[in-house]
Every structure is written in structure tokens, then in C-alpha cells.
Design a protein around this motif. Structure first.
Motif, PDB file in Angstrom:
ATOM      1  N   MET A  93       0.821  -1.214   0.000  1.00 39.80           N
ATOM      2  CA  MET A  93       0.000   0.000   0.000  1.00 39.80           C
ATOM      3  C   MET A  93       0.849   1.256   0.000  1.00 39.80           C
ATOM      4  O   MET A  93       0.484   2.265  -0.581  1.00 39.80           O
ATOM      5  CB  MET A  93      -0.887   0.032   1.251  1.00 39.80           C
ATOM      6  N   HIS A 120       0.041   8.808  -3.692  1.00 40.06           N
ATOM      7  CA  HIS A 120      -1.257   9.212  -3.157  1.00 40.06           C
ATOM      8  C   HIS A 120      -1.895  10.235  -4.070  1.00 40.06           C
ATOM      9  O   HIS A 120      -1.215  11.103  -4.603  1.00 40.06           O
ATOM     10  CB  HIS A 120      -1.066   9.833  -1.771  1.00 40.06           C
ATOM     11  N   TYR A 143      -5.390  14.569  -1.885  1.00 39.76           N
ATOM     12  CA  TYR A 143      -6.642  14.463  -1.137  1.00 39.76           C
ATOM     13  C   TYR A 143      -7.377  15.789  -1.054  1.00 39.76           C
ATOM     14  O   TYR A 143      -8.601  15.830  -1.055  1.00 39.76           O
ATOM     15  CB  TYR A 143      -6.371  13.921   0.271  1.00 39.76           C
ATOM     16  N   LYS A 171     -20.244  11.514  -5.935  1.00 40.74           N
ATOM     17  CA  LYS A 171     -19.554  11.754  -4.660  1.00 40.74           C
ATOM     18  C   LYS A 171     -19.149  10.434  -4.024  1.00 40.74           C
ATOM     19  O   LYS A 171     -18.019  10.270  -3.545  1.00 40.74           O
ATOM     20  CB  LYS A 171     -20.486  12.526  -3.706  1.00 40.74           C
ATOM     21  N   ALA A 172     -20.101   9.493  -4.013  1.00 42.00           N
ATOM     22  CA  ALA A 172     -19.804   8.197  -3.409  1.00 42.00           C
ATOM     23  C   ALA A 172     -18.642   7.533  -4.124  1.00 42.00           C
ATOM     24  O   ALA A 172     -17.753   6.949  -3.495  1.00 42.00           O
ATOM     25  CB  ALA A 172     -21.041   7.299  -3.478  1.00 42.00           C
ATOM     26  N   VAL A 230     -15.369   9.189  -3.033  1.00 40.33           N
ATOM     27  CA  VAL A 230     -14.965   8.796  -1.672  1.00 40.33           C
ATOM     28  C   VAL A 230     -14.475   7.349  -1.667  1.00 40.33           C
ATOM     29  O   VAL A 230     -13.412   7.032  -1.136  1.00 40.33           O
ATOM     30  CB  VAL A 230     -16.140   8.969  -0.686  1.00 40.33           C
ATOM     31  N   ASN A 275     -11.030   7.079  -3.789  1.00 42.82           N
ATOM     32  CA  ASN A 275      -9.815   7.752  -3.348  1.00 42.82           C
ATOM     33  C   ASN A 275      -9.596   7.706  -1.844  1.00 42.82           C
ATOM     34  O   ASN A 275      -8.485   7.507  -1.387  1.00 42.82           O
ATOM     35  CB  ASN A 275      -9.832   9.206  -3.810  1.00 42.82           C
ATOM     36  N   PHE A 276     -10.674   7.881  -1.071  1.00 44.18           N
ATOM     37  CA  PHE A 276     -10.492   7.884   0.381  1.00 44.18           C
ATOM     38  C   PHE A 276     -10.436   6.454   0.920  1.00 44.18           C
ATOM     39  O   PHE A 276      -9.653   6.145   1.800  1.00 44.18           O
ATOM     40  CB  PHE A 276     -11.628   8.654   1.061  1.00 44.18           C
ATOM     41  N   MET A 277     -11.298   5.602   0.395  1.00 45.66           N
ATOM     42  CA  MET A 277     -11.272   4.214   0.868  1.00 45.66           C
ATOM     43  C   MET A 277     -10.245   3.395   0.098  1.00 45.66           C
ATOM     44  O   MET A 277     -10.068   2.216   0.366  1.00 45.66           O
ATOM     45  CB  MET A 277     -12.662   3.592   0.727  1.00 45.66           C
ATOM     46  N   HIS A 278      -9.622   4.002  -0.892  1.00 45.72           N
ATOM     47  CA  HIS A 278      -8.556   3.368  -1.667  1.00 45.72           C
ATOM     48  C   HIS A 278      -9.002   2.109  -2.378  1.00 45.72           C
ATOM     49  O   HIS A 278      -8.249   1.156  -2.510  1.00 45.72           O
ATOM     50  CB  HIS A 278      -7.349   3.049  -0.770  1.00 45.72           C
ATOM     51  N   LEU A 279     -10.251   2.114  -2.848  1.00 54.64           N
ATOM     52  CA  LEU A 279     -10.681   0.933  -3.591  1.00 54.64           C
ATOM     53  C   LEU A 279      -9.956   0.839  -4.932  1.00 54.64           C
ATOM     54  O   LEU A 279      -9.939  -0.206  -5.560  1.00 54.64           O
ATOM     55  CB  LEU A 279     -12.194   0.965  -3.806  1.00 54.64           C
ATOM     56  N   GLU A 290      -7.101  -1.316  -3.967  1.00 52.28           N
ATOM     57  CA  GLU A 290      -7.430  -2.514  -3.188  1.00 52.28           C
ATOM     58  C   GLU A 290      -7.598  -3.697  -4.141  1.00 52.28           C
ATOM     59  O   GLU A 290      -7.803  -3.526  -5.336  1.00 52.28           O
ATOM     60  CB  GLU A 290      -8.728  -2.242  -2.402  1.00 52.28           C
ATOM     61  N   LYS A 291      -7.491  -4.909  -3.594  1.00 50.32           N
ATOM     62  CA  LYS A 291      -7.703  -6.114  -4.401  1.00 50.32           C
ATOM     63  C   LYS A 291      -9.093  -6.065  -5.025  1.00 50.32           C
ATOM     64  O   LYS A 291     -10.068  -5.644  -4.400  1.00 50.32           O
ATOM     65  CB  LYS A 291      -7.596  -7.351  -3.503  1.00 50.32           C
ATOM     66  N   VAL A 306     -12.554  -7.210  -3.413  1.00 43.38           N
ATOM     67  CA  VAL A 306     -13.259  -6.363  -2.451  1.00 43.38           C
ATOM     68  C   VAL A 306     -14.316  -5.536  -3.172  1.00 43.38           C
ATOM     69  O   VAL A 306     -15.454  -5.408  -2.717  1.00 43.38           O
ATOM     70  CB  VAL A 306     -12.274  -5.465  -1.694  1.00 43.38           C
ATOM     71  N   LEU A 363     -18.369  -5.710  -2.506  1.00 40.82           N
ATOM     72  CA  LEU A 363     -19.250  -4.600  -2.142  1.00 40.82           C
ATOM     73  C   LEU A 363     -20.312  -4.391  -3.213  1.00 40.82           C
ATOM     74  O   LEU A 363     -21.484  -4.132  -2.902  1.00 40.82           O
ATOM     75  CB  LEU A 363     -18.430  -3.332  -1.933  1.00 40.82           C
TER      76      LEU A 363
END
Lengths: 189, 109, 566, 232
Positions: free
Chosen positions: B1, B6, B9, B46-47, B50, B53-57, B60-61, B64, B68
């Protein structure tokens, strides 16, 4: 003592983060069920638009702003934790907590005002959903603030820094739920 | 990670605030379609911002994301199964008589 | 991850003396927590069984005082059937099958020392215990226990003036919600542990079937319970603060609850079915010395069943007032889900082919599971077909059908698992002879209970009626005879459970000592000591092959443990 | 099979019985087949000293056939069952007789009694000659009726086993359906959805009578409300 099991990572995702994703998955269906029910009722009751017009968009928008900003500080805390700066991460988490507390306090005032105007949870279907959905969300905010306090406490001593990311992901999810609650409860009139 | 660059933000946060202002301003035009788009279209954007970028999907693998998404799909499925009964006022061989107008008129305790 | 260094350094935390409390009550050891779930489940099963005894006695001998309970009033009767159902599903099947076996088996079968979150695991059990206590308390509050059936359809469950159990319904709801929270915590633990903490070398297709099934069941539970939790919040509000989510007078809709409930309720059937199926798969392979037929196919049918189970829920509501057009969709999906389940049964039968079958007690239970579950499966087709369900809905046919699925799951499957893993759990053997006595007594009596109930259902006897004397067509001596047969068989079956309990507790202390691997099985739990110590292994195992390499032609012995390099 | 236990007294009762028989034979064959093979295997492959079990992975094509062919056959059987179920369902639940050739009847469930509003001689509801009865439904044989099902409080279920008819009554909703009796007699009407402590006494009777008797009953009772004695 932590078992060896916790340190393994056969899936490639660290255990803590993996668990948080599963928590969020199960939360999606909780909020999903509630919001799906709300949307069904909302679409079948045109008169609810009138009830909804008594909500205060500006307060809702302010709270959205607060949560979005607290999400920013949460992600910055994660960045600081990754860099190994526990002190900074803790400080940013405190800012996030402040956001959460502000959100809850504003919510309290807002509800107080609405209840004093006679819009209570049993007034009609719209207000029932309004208080139930926002209340369930507010419980998540409060739980997040409490957990964040614990995480910040250890992070300050540069311990368990991976937890900063975990509580951050949860916090963004809480933010995300509100992103949908805001138009559903306030804007759609 | 920790290897990936980055995103900025602050920039994403600024975008979120811009979108928030649009969604608040949208209903002022008082055109229902515009309100629908500014309210819910923007909520989805917006979702997405978030979550990505914020949840770093984005880093992420992939499973995940699938996990979701599956949960959201299940909720759509639930909606599709329940809406024909709950959302409609009448259907094949049944209807909901208008009791509601009276109920709304009577004061609540 | 640098944390792997810790693996070698993990010595054993010595044998410092632990007090009884910290060893058995507040333990974070997955095996102890598994036992706690199992024993709590067994205690709840006794309560649920006692309830069955009371209301079956009332049905066979209406109006007469039941020994050990007294007269059964209509309110008592409703409360008994409601809580019998609730207990058997939420406080017996789920804790024993998923939480009990899941906790005990997952770390042992995937070769790690504990669950990934031992403290959350402990918290999960504590919440579960609390939920059980709340439920039991609800029987004794003013107005009595909740009596609106385990489905708790509003408006009956939502308003005290309809249900006449103001506190009972709320406590019931709170207990169920707490139980869900406990299982969410447990489920997250199971899934994360299996995904992340497998022994080195254990790939996806090397995981024993029972673990796969428990994990898939946990995922199904997590994905389906959300709407019902939301529904429980709404129902709680309806009961206590005067909202009208399910009250048509206030713009709500009672049908919404049914959707929320069954969206969870149907996957829930598979949540409990799958672990039992997994237990049976593991036992059948060991006692027929056979490789599981088409491991991957089984796995795909499990996934298929899991996904399909989210599309069938409204077949419980065919005649409940849902739009009749929707029934067609749900009839099709319901019959579709019969395909993967039938396929699973075919695979299990095929596994027996060419085997070397030993009819030990666990194997008898496993085979009985399949034989009895088939009856439950085929009678389900009558109910899934919308046209036939018009007649069968809410009759004893439905009741007999789902007891032919839940009994194999929650009783036969559990007995199979307990008799099979007993040596591993407690380091001693159960008595084979008394095990077989218990088996035959239970199985024969079970069929004698529910076959008469199929007939009563076909005769139009509807459920949840405390006394059929008010229905002249049902109050005939012919039908009453069937009721008495069912009740007598129940008494026999309950009496035979004493055999099990005596066998269980006697063997716990006095049984023959068990060695590490009494059945020459392949899976990893049999490489640990019996019973395994805290931490399970001094050195954690590695895995080299799948779990079902029995009777491999290249080997002299007929088994090939997963952890043997060659 | 169902007729062994209770008569089929409506036009669609025999359709449902036919569907039940169809399903019975289809699943019955599968069930017997499975059990026979299952027990044959158990007996044939009992453990014998010195005999090692076969090593069959089940992953090869010719082995998988043993699963995939039954799989396809099950699917085909499902098609027949779905076809049968849908036809019966459409007839019972989605078809309403024309108003000219049928009589309406209102069925109201409440804790814990059934109220039946008969249309009376004029064949129309909500007219002064309506006949209201409690726990007794009187209809004429070989005549179509359209029921309007309502509930006053909680869920109930209007169930007439001899008609093979069941339908939930839901507060806040009116549900319509139909039936036509084919034989005379007096039978049970049940409430088949738990509705509180009186669920077990929520019984009614349906009296099916020839046209002449029914007309006589109507003219006798027409203007005033009659409370029929409840069954014991």
C-alpha cells in the motif's frame, strides 16, 4: 497475545482491513434494506414530498460539509500513519472526531427544533423514516468517534498504526451513507 | 500500500464540496428532472470519489470491489422483488383502498 | 509483511495455571468458544424439545393437563410454538452448526493456532449468551412470551393490543437482533480466518468441504441479514414509539416486513443446510475411504445455491397477498434451486460408489442425513410450485416438509458431527453400541412423527391451532389417531435422547482414550493432539494436497494426510 | 391423492389435485431412484477385509456424466412442473369471472371471526338487501362467486380446504378472487395465518346448497342482518 493466525495473509489483504471490508459489506445491506424500504414508500406516497419540505436543507448541507471534511482529515491521518508519524496521525484523528462530534451536536439541535415544531417520529411515515435512518446513521457516527478515540490513543504512542487506516475506511463508509441520506431526506422535496 | 502515489486528497475534497454545492443549488431551479440528477446523480459521483480515493478501492484487491458491488446488487434485487407489492397502490386482483387520506387528516397523538 | 517473523518465535505460552474462569468461561481459545456455543445450543435444544413435548401433548390430548407443564392455554400454545421455532433455528441450529463446529474446526482444519480475532470471538459468544438469556426472560414477563409465530408478521407482532404480549414481543425481537449481532461478529471472524490464515500450501481447492460450507454459509448470513436487521429496527419502533412502518393506517405496509423477513429467511435455510452438508461430506469420505466425487463441482453447486438462494424468497409469500404475477418468477427460481441441491445429493451418492464403507455411528448419521434430507427436498417441490402451494400453504405438509429438512440439518447433522469429532474434542471415544442404539431410536421415531404429519397436511390441517375441535372436518377420530401417533413417536424420540446424554457425559470422563487420528483421516485436525492444546500444534502444519486423497493407487495405506510431504 | 382425505368441491380443486399428482409422480420417481441406488451402494460397497476402495476423482468427463445427465433430466422435469404450476396459478389467482355471470361476496377477517357479506337477491354488494353473517358463508352450487377479501386488524387467511383455496387477508388491502362450488354440503372455513390467541377458534362453515334452497334462504333473511350461531 496475538495468535499467529492474525498475522497471516493468504488472501493478500491484511486481516484487519479484510475484516473491515466484511463489516462494511454487512452494513451495506443493513442500510440498503432500510433505504430500499424508504424509497418504495416515498415513490408510492406523493404527499411525503410535502412532509419533506419541512426539513432544513441548509443544516443537512452543513452536516454533509462537516462529514466530507472529517473524511479528508481521516484520510490524511492514514497517510501520516503510513509514513510512521503516529503523533500527526493521532492529531488528525482528533480533528476527525471533532467533525463527528460537530455532526452529532448539529443533529441534536436540528432534531430538537423539528420536534418542537411538532414533527416527531410518529407524525407520519416520512418523519418515521427520517428519524430512524438518520438515527441509525448517527449511532454509527458516535460509535466511530468512540473507536477513533481509542485508536488515536494508541497511535499517539506509535503503536498499532494500521488501525488508523481501518477506522478511516469505516469513517468513509459512514460518510458515504450520509452522502445518500442527504438527497433522500433533504433534497428530494 | 505504501508504494503507490497518493492522490491529492485536498483536490478531491474540493471537488466533493463543489458537487455538494451543486446538489444544494439544483432544486432551486425547480425542474424535477434537474433535481433528480443533481441530487442522486451527484450523490453517486460523490460516493464514487470517496470510495475510490479515500477508501482506496482503486488500489485494493479487486475482489473487495466485487464483494461490495454484490451487496448493492442484492439490495437492487430486494427492491425489485418487494416493490411490486409495497410501492404500488394496486396490482393484479388487489388494491389498497384510500384509507390514508383519512389517517392523514386525523390528528396524531 | 514483516510480521511473519513472529511465526517461528511463537513459543507456547508455557503452562501457567489458568483458573477455571479464565480457562473455560472467559477463554479466547477457539475450541473453548466452540464448546461454549455447542453446550449452550444443546441446553437450548432441551428447552426447545420440551416445548415440542408440551404442544404435541396438547394436540394429542387436547385440554388435558400436560405432565410437567399443566394446562395449555391458547396463549401458552402460541408462545410455545413460536419459541420452539425461534429457538431451534436461531439458538440451536445456528450456534451448534455454524458457531460451534465453525469455531472448533476452522482453525484446526486450516492449520492455524486460533481465530484471527479471538477477543471478538469471545465477545460474539457473550452477546449470544445474552440473547439467549433475554429470550428465556421473555417467557416469564407479564403477558407471557411472544406468540406471533417465528416469522413475527405485523400487525400482530407490532401492536400489543393485537398480540396481547406487550413485553414478550419486544424482548423476543431484541433477543433475535442480539443473536444476529453475535453471528455477524462470528461470521466475519470465520470468513476472515479462512481467507487469510490457512496453513502455507493450502490452496482454495485444498480446503475441506465442511470449512468451505461454513464460510459460504457465513457469507450468505452476512449478505441476507441486513434487511431484516433494518426491519427489526422498524418493527421495534412500531412496537414502542408509535411509528407505522408496517401499519396500513399510517401509510405503512405489512407486506414489507414479509419481504424483509424472507429475504433473510430463505437464505437462512441454506445457512444452516450447508454446514451440515459439509460435515456429511467429510464423514462420508472418511468412512467410505473415497475421494469426494468431483470436489470442484460440489463447490460450484454450493456457490450456485448461494447466489440462487437470494432470488427465491417470495415463495414463502405466494398466497400472502403479494402480486400474483410475481409468483411465476419465484416459482421458476425456486425450481431452479432444486437443481444444484439435487446435484449435491447425486455427488454424495456417487462418492459411495466403489468405496469401502464402514457403518460406524458417525457414518450412520451421515447416511441418514442424506436419506432423510431427500424426503425434505422432494416435498419442497410441492411447495415451490405456486399452483400446488395454494393448497399446501400453512398446512402440516409445510411443517412436515421443513422438519424433514431442519431435522436432518440441526439434529442428524449435529449428531454426525459430534460423534465424529468427539475424540478430537475431548480426547475420548463415545460408546459405539449406545451410539447405535441412540441412532436407531432417534431415526425410526423421527419418521414416525412426521410421516403422519404429512398425511394430516394433505387432509388440510392448518398450523398453529391449539385444538382442532373447533374445525369439524379436522376433528375426526381418524385424524386424531394420526396426531396421537405423532405425539407418541415424539415421546419415544425424546426418551432416546437420554441415551445420548448419558453416553456423552459418561464418555466425556470415562470413555476409552482416543489417539491422534483414530479414523485414519486426512484433514489437519487429526494431526493435532486429542484434545488439541491451546495453540493447537507445537509447530504449525504445512499442506501439500487436497483433503480427500483416500485409497490413492500409489500408496500402501488408504489415506494420505494433507500435511505429509509425500 | 388429496381426495382420499377430503372431497374436491370446487372447479379448480381437481386441477390442483392433478398438479399435486403430477409432482408426486415426477419427484417420486427421482426419490425412489435415488434411494435405491443409495442403499444399493451402501450394501454393495460394505467394507471387506483386503479390498481397497477405488480412487475416483469425479473430475473426468466420463465420470462427470453420472452427474451432469441427471442434472439435465432434473432441469427438464422442472420445466413440466413449472408449466403445471403456472397454468393452475393463473386460473385460480389471475382470472376473474365476468361480473354478469358471477356474484360478489365480501369476506372480512377480524380477531377472531369471519364476517361474510352476501350480495342478497339483487346480486350486488353495498345495497340494502345485503345479508351479513358471522362465521357462516352460504353459497349456491355451480355458480361463480367473486370474493373481496379484507381484514380489520391483523393478517388472516381465508382458507377453504375442500375448494383448495387459500388467500391471506391483509389490512389496508382488498384482494379479489373467485370460486365455484361443484357439490353441496357443509365444510370448514379456516383462518390459516396466525392471528393472535384466538387463532384456534377462528373457524367458520361454508354451506353449499342447491339454487332453490339458496334462494329460499336469501328471501328469508334478506332485509335484516342475521347472526348465525357459531359452530361449537
Amino acid at each position: 497475545m496475538r495468535p499467529i493466525a492474525t498475522t497471516r495473509s493468504a488472501s493478500g489483504t491484511p486481516t484487519g482491513r479484510l475484516a473491515v471490508w466484511w463489516v462494511i459489506a454487512s452494513e451495506i445491506v443493513i442500510f440498503g434494506g432500510l433505504l430500499a424500504s424508504y424509497i418504495m414508500f416515498r415513490l408510492s406516497h406523493p404527499e411525503w414530498a410535502e412532509y419533506a419540505s419541512h426539513t432544513n436543507t441548509w443544516i443537512g448541507a452543513f452536516n454533509t460539509f462537516v462529514l466530507l471534511t472529517s473524511s479528508l482529515s481521516a484520510v490524511l491521518a492514514h497517510q501520516a500513519a503510513e509514513a510512521g508519524n503516529g503523533k500527526k496521525a493521532a492529531k488528525l484523528l482528533y480533528w476527525t472526531m471533532l467533525g463527528g462530534i460537530t455532526f452529532a451536536v448539529v443533529k441534536g439541535f436540528e432534531w430538537n427544533m423539528e420536534i418542537s415544531h411538532g414533527f416527531t417520529i410518529s407524525s407520519n411515515g416520512f418523519w418515521s423514516f427520517y428519524y430512524t435512518a438518520a438515527g441509525l446513521h448517527a449511532l454509527h457516527v458516535i460509535a466511530g468517534v468512540v473507536i477513533m478515540g481509542i485508536v488515536a490513543q494508541t497511535a499517539k504512542q506509535n503503536l498499532e498504526l494500521h488501525r488508523v487506516e481501518l477506522i478511516g475506511i469505516y469513517w468513509h463508509f459512514v460518510d458515504l451513507v450520509w452522502i445518500f441520506l442527504f438527497p433522500l431526506l433533504y433534497i428530494a422535496k | 500500500m505504501s508504494e503507490h502515489a497518493h492522490p491529492n486528497y485536498f483536490k478531491i475534497w474540493a471537488w466533493l464540496l463543489v458537487l455538494l454545492s451543486i446538489s444544494v443549488a439544483g432544486p432551486m431551479l425547480e425542474i424535477p428532472v434537474v433535481t433528480l440528477i443533481t441530487a442522486f446523480g451527484i450523490a453517486i459521483v460523490k460516493a464514487y470519489l470517496v470510495a475510490r480515493n479515500f477508501m482506496h478501492l482503486n488500489v485494493e484487491k479487486k475482489y473487495v470491489v466485487y464483494l461490495l458491488t454484490t451487496m448493492v446488487v442484492f439490495m437492487l434485487l430486494f427492491f425489485a422483488g418487494a416493490a411490486p407489492d409495497v410501492m404500488n397502490q394496486e396490482g393484479d386482483q388487489w388494491y389498497k383502498p384510500k384509507v390514508e387520506a383519512e389517517a392523514a387528516a386525523t390528528p396524531h397523538h | 509483511m514483516a510480521e511473519h517473523a513472529g511465526e517461528a518465535a511463537h513459543g507456547h505460552d508455557g503452562h501457567h495455571e489458568m483458573s477455571f474462569w479464565s480457562k473455560y468461561v472467559f477463554s479466547t481459545d477457539h475450541k473453548i468458544i466452540g464448546m461454549q456455543y455447542m453446550f449452550t445450543g444443546m441446553a437450548m435444544a432441551l428447552i426447545g424439545g420440551f416445548m415440542a413435548y408440551v404442544f404435541r401433548m396438547q394436540l394429542a390430548f387436547p385440554g388435558e393437563a400436560v405432565p410437567g407443564f399443566g394446562g395449555v392455554s391458547p396463549a401458552d400454545y402460541n408462545s410455545l410454538i413460536t419459541n420452539h421455532g425461534t429457538i431451534m433455528i436461531f439458538w440451536v441450529a445456528m450456534p451448534v452448526l455454524i458457531a460451534g463446529f465453525g469455531n472448533f474446526l476452522i482453525p484446526l482444519m486450516i492449520g492455524c493456532d486460533d481465530m484471527v480475532f479471538p477477543k471478538i470471538n469471545r465477545l460474539s459468544y457473550q452477546i449470544f449468551l445474552l440473547s439467549a438469556i433475554v429470550l428465556i426472560v421473555s417467557f416469564f414477563v407479564q403477558g407471557g412470551g411472544f406468540g406471533g409465530a417465528w416469522t413475527a408478521y405485523p400487525p400482530l407482532s407490532a401492536k400489543a393490543e393485537y398480540s396481547l404480549t406487550p413485553l414478550g414481543s419486544t424482548l423476543w425481537l431484541v433477543a433475535v437482533a442480539l443473536e444476529f449481532v453475535a453471528f455477524l461478529l462470528g461470521g466475519i471472524n470465520f470468513v476472515t480466518t479462512t481467507m487469510n490464515s490457512r496453513a502455507p500450501g493450502m490452496k482454495m481447492y485444498d480446503i475441506p468441504m465442511v470449512i468451505w460450507m461454513i464460510v459460504v454459509a457465513s457469507i450468505l448470513f452476512m449478505a441476507s441479514v441486513g434487511p431484516l436487521i433494518a426491519g427489526a429496527v422498524m418493527l421495534f419502533m412500531d412496537q414502542n414509539v408509535g411509528t407505522g412502518f408496517f401499519d396500513p393506517g399510517k401509510g405503512g405496509d405489512p407486506i414489507l416486513w414479509q419481504h424483509l423477513f424472507w429475504f433473510f429467511g430463505h437464505p437462512e435455510v441454506y445457512v444452516v443446510l450447508l454446514p451440515a452438508m459439509g460435515i456429511v461430506a467429510d464423514i462420508m469420505t472418511v468412512f467410505s475411504r473415497k475421494k469426494l466425487f468431483a470436489y470442484r463441482t460440489v463447490l460450484y453447486t454450493v456457490f450456485g445455491t448461494g447466489v440462487l438462494s437470494f432470488t427465491v424468497w417470495a415463495h414463502h409469500q405466494f398466497i400472502a397477498g403479494v402480486d400474483p404475477r410475481m409468483a411465476h418468477i419465484f416459482t421458476i427460481t425456486t425450481l431452479l434451486i432444486s437443481v444444484p441441491i439435487a446435484e449435491m445429493c447425486f455427488v454424495y451418492i456417487a462418492t459411495l460408489y466403489g468405496g469401502s464403507i464402514q457403518l460406524s455411528t458417525p457414518m450412520l448419521w451421515a447416511l441418514a442425513f442424506l436419506a432423510e434430507f431427500l424426503i425434505g427436498g422432494v416435498t419442497g417441490i410441492f411447495l415451490g410450485a405456486s399452483g400446488a402451494d395454494v393448497y399446501f400453504h400453512d398446512t402440516y405438509f409445510v411443517l412436515a416438509h421443513f422438519h424433514y429438512t431442519f431435522f436432518p440439518i440441526a439434529i442428524i447433522g449435529v449428531f454426525a458431527g459430534i460423534t465424529y469429532w468427539f475424540p478430537k474434542m475431548f480426547g475420548r471415544h463415545l460408546s459405539e453400541f449406545w451410539g447405535k442404539v441412540h441412532f436407531w431410536g432417534t431415526i425410526v421415531a423421527f419418521n414416525c412423527i412426521f410421516i403422519p404429519l404429512f398425511m394430516l397436511g394433505a387432509a388440510g390441517q392448518h398450523r398453529r391451532i391449539y385444538n382442532y375441535n373447533h374445525f369439524p372436518d379436522l376433528a375426526t377420530p381418524e385424524l386424531q389417531r394420526l396426531r396421537v401417533i405423532a405425539t407418541s413417536a415424539l415421546l419415544v424420540m425424546l426418551a432416546f435422547q437420554a441415551v445420548f446424554l448419558i453416553n456423552f457425559f459418561y464418555s466425556l470422563f470415562k470413555g476409552k482414550k482416543a489417539e491422534k487420528n483414530p479414523y485414519n483421516a486426512n484433514t489437519l485436525e487429526w494431526t493435532a493432539a486429542s484434545p488439541p492444546p491451546h495453540g493447537n500444534w507445537a509447530e504449525l502444519p504445512r499442506v501439500y494436497r487436497g483433503p480427500y486423497e483416500y485409497s490413492h493407487p500409489d500408496r500402501d495405506t488408504d489415506y494420505w494426510p494433507q500435511n505429509e510431504p509425500n | 391423492m388429496l381426495e382420499h382425505y377430503l372431497p374436491a368441491a370446487s372447479t379448480y380443486a381437481s386441477d390442483i389435485d392433478g398438479l399435486v399428482n403430477l409432482i408426486f409422480w415426477i419427484v417420486g420417481v427421482w426419490f425412489v431412484l435415488c434411494q435405491v441406488v443409495f442403499f444399493y451402494f451402501i450394501i454393495k460397497f460394505r467394507r471387506k477385509p483386503g479390498v481397497k476402495a477405488q480412487y475416483i476423482t469425479g473430475e473426468e468427463k466420463e465420470q462427470k456424466r453420472w452427474i451432469s445427465i441427471p442434472h439435465a433430466l432434473v432441469l427438464i422435469c422442472d420445466v413440466f412442473i413449472v408449466y403445471g404450476a403456472v397454468t393452475v396459478w393463473v386460473d385460480i389467482k389471475q382470472t376473474l369471472p365476468e361480473p354478469e355471470e358471477s356474484t360478489p361476496v365480501r369476506v372480512i377477517g377480524q380477531q377472531w371471526a369471519w364476517t361474510f357479506v352476501h350480495a342478497g337477491p339483487d346480486g350486488l354488494l353495498d345495497t340494502p338487501d345485503d345479508i351479513e353473517t358471522v362465521d357462516e358463508l352460504r353459497i349456491q352450487v355451480n355458480h361463480k362467486y367473486r370474493y373481496q377479501l379484507e381484514s380489520e386488524d391483523v393478517l388472516h387467511n381465508f382458507s377453504i380446504p375442500v375448494f383448495r383455496l387459500k388467500q391471506d387477508a391483509i389490512p389496508g388491502r382488498v384482494i379479489e378472487g373467485w370460486f365455484e362450488a361443484t357439490q353441496t354440503g357443509t365444510f370448514d372455513v379456516q383462518c390459516a395465518e396466525i392471528c393472535g390467541i384466538g387463532h384456534g377458534i377462528m373457524a367458520a362453515r361454508i354451506v353449499i346448497e342447491p339454487a332453490a334452497d339458496h334462494a329460499a334462504w336469501m328471501s328469508e333473511n334478506a332485509p335484516r342482518t342475521v347472526l348465525a350461531a357459531t359452530t361449537p
